[in-house]
Design a protein around this motif. Sequence first.
Motif, short mmCIF file in Angstrom:
data_model
loop_
_atom_site.label_atom_id
_atom_site.label_comp_id
_atom_site.label_asym_id
_atom_site.label_seq_id
_atom_site.Cartn_x
_atom_site.Cartn_y
_atom_site.Cartn_z
N GLY A 16 0.79 -1.22 0.00
CA GLY A 16 0.00 0.00 0.00
C GLY A 16 0.82 1.27 0.00
N THR A 17 2.15 1.14 -0.16
CA THR A 17 3.03 2.30 -0.20
C THR A 17 4.01 2.17 -1.37
OG1 THR A 17 4.78 1.39 1.22
CG2 THR A 17 2.93 2.48 2.32
N CYS A 72 8.64 5.65 2.46
CA CYS A 72 7.53 5.04 1.72
C CYS A 72 6.29 5.92 1.81
CB CYS A 72 7.23 3.66 2.28
SG CYS A 72 8.70 2.60 2.46
N LYS A 74 2.25 6.61 1.09
CA LYS A 74 1.00 5.89 0.88
C LYS A 74 0.52 6.08 -0.55
CE LYS A 74 -0.76 6.01 5.63
NZ LYS A 74 -1.86 6.49 6.52
N ASN A 75 -0.06 5.03 -1.12
CA ASN A 75 -0.53 5.09 -2.51
C ASN A 75 -1.77 5.96 -2.68
OD1 ASN A 75 1.55 3.40 -3.31
ND2 ASN A 75 0.31 1.54 -3.13
#
Length: 276
Positions: A16-17, A72, A74-75
């Motif tokens: 998710g990242t 990283c 988050k998407n």
Amino acid sequence: STNAGVAETTVACPKGTTVTGGGATYPPGTPLSNALVAELFESGPSGNGWHVRHDNDTAGNTPVTTTASALCLKNKLKVKGLDGKAKVKIKQASLPVQLPPQSTNLGVAEFDVACPKGTQVLGGGVVFAAGTALTDSIQLFESGPSSNGWHARIDNDTPDIRNATVSARCLANKLKVKGSKAKAVTKVRSIDRAVQLPAQATNLGLAEFDVACPNGFKLVGGGSLFAAGTPITVDTELFESGPSENAWHVRYDNDQAQVQGASVHALCLKGKLKVK
């Protein structure tokens, strides 16, 4: 005495990242002393993570602990004033390069890779070609943001050409928002600090610096560069370069008889996205 003191590792971003930057640092409070000599050989994106290689030349068969970090993102990011989230879009600009042998310019070469139009640089770095021998002496002299791209200088102390890749991680200027025709506008700010690396006669040329992101911004990458016009053959080694909380941290070893100009950079993403 083990693998000439060289070790490498890759740290992956969680599901998710997406990786934006990363690096390697010593434990906080590590003294500025020649009792610890661990040079950063490579530091750059690898898949959805960050890869580093360190060379421990510390005397006395003493192991050295370092931390490899991946930053990283988050998407899906929150957008100010909207229920929908913005979908992150990151491109990687990569430049395969050949590092000259030690007999050419003492093996030192520098390279630039630019982010594409419509994006802004988040981070970047250098990785060697797959299969590069662990014991090869290839040092990272500088690695940092330059204009809207990434600049690196590498010292190949082997007698042969070696292959590497210089990369920039680049974030789209506008992101799609689910359930809305509006676009979220991204804002990356580079916080830059000009520094002077002491001559070798002062503290053995060792110095460390930190540059913090301002309130409302989150660290997504960073690095350090020599002053413009620094001769290609300068002997100034990067010992550590990586995130430290919401700041970027570097340590340099200047083996020159004179002071060396440099700069340290933290790349910071605004936490709340506005729509346009």
